[in-house]
Design a protein around this motif. Sequence first.
Motif, short mmCIF file in Angstrom:
data_model
loop_
_atom_site.label_atom_id
_atom_site.label_comp_id
_atom_site.label_asym_id
_atom_site.label_seq_id
_atom_site.Cartn_x
_atom_site.Cartn_y
_atom_site.Cartn_z
N CYS A 45 0.95 -1.08 -0.12
CA CYS A 45 0.02 0.20 0.12
C CYS A 45 0.80 1.21 -0.05
N ALA A 47 0.24 4.07 0.69
CA ALA A 47 -0.27 4.95 2.04
C ALA A 47 0.41 4.62 3.27
N CYS A 48 0.26 3.16 3.66
CA CYS A 48 0.80 2.61 4.93
C CYS A 48 1.49 1.63 4.87
N ALA A 70 -8.45 1.35 0.25
CA ALA A 70 -7.36 0.10 0.64
C ALA A 70 -7.92 -0.50 1.83
N CYS A 72 -6.14 -2.19 3.86
CA CYS A 72 -5.38 -2.05 5.62
C CYS A 72 -5.59 -0.68 5.98
N CYS A 73 -5.74 0.24 5.25
CA CYS A 73 -5.68 1.58 6.11
C CYS A 73 -6.86 2.66 5.79
ZN LIG Z 1 -2.78 0.95 3.52
#
Ligand SMILES: [Zn+2]
Length: 317
Positions: A45, A47-48, A70, A72-73
Amino acid sequence: MLDQLPPFIPVGFALTLGLLFGSFLNVVIHRVPREMSIAFPASHCPACGAPIRAFDNVPVLGWVLLRGRARCCGAPISARYPIVEAIGGAAAVAIYFQKLSGRGLPLTTALLLFALYLSLALGLIALTFIDLEFMILPDSLTLGGLGVGLLSATVRPEVSVLDAAIASASGFLLVWVPFIWGYEKLRGRPGMGLGDAKLLAASGAWFGWLGVFFVLFAAAIQGTLVALTLLLTRGGIEEPEAVQREREELAALVEQAEGEERRLLEEAIALDPIGEEPDGSWARARMPFGPFLALAMLEALLFHDELTLYFQELFLL
Ligand SMILES: [Zn+2]
């Protein structure tokens, strides 16, 4: 023979490969201009940093099921991802119908040509999105395309090796002489990037004279139409954000430098087509040309036979 197979087999095969490579293309588009390795690490990802689960990575469907966020986050995932994947799938299927089916090709030849044409189409799609975002055409893609075009000339029906060699040199000079060398003499700054010259050279290597003249004129006409549309609907052409950021960083570098170093930096910026701040006027508006060259090359690839026939009739009349 390819044509003895029921069509759903080659179409399904082309679509699957096109979608999967389209997914890989997103990695190329993100990492190549940032000078990151395209092999490592595996998808994560942006972003994270969490690794992406295989199921969420399924082309187009993954993005649709996650509704563009996403897992995940929850960070939004750009619609560019499924769009690039879908374009990859569509290009592969178009290659099958326009270049391979109904030609009595042995399976091995069909597979080899499919691999070559798909690699060209994917490279052009990557170049388009990279140029739109950063206004650069990476050498790995333009010179890579030139190399594959020249090396594959013997096995492809479009050109002879000699035609490919002459047309690629002509394509380079046709951009370099007037738009880079000549323009710089007149206005002190090149009007086009060296990447455009390398891309037209690659086009010549793939499609001979059609790849030079049709591609340059089709790109210019389609580019002009898009520029006019943007000027009429939005009142101007905006530079990509990444380009504005790069110019600010360069200006900061010059501020810090002193003496000889500063002079060299200023000289380098003066020769860079993106070095100058656009003043918003018509004549100075700047738009990447690479995407239009790439689009015209895709047209030359898919409509090679029709275009060749059309120009033969046009010039014999
Ligand atoms: Zn993420």
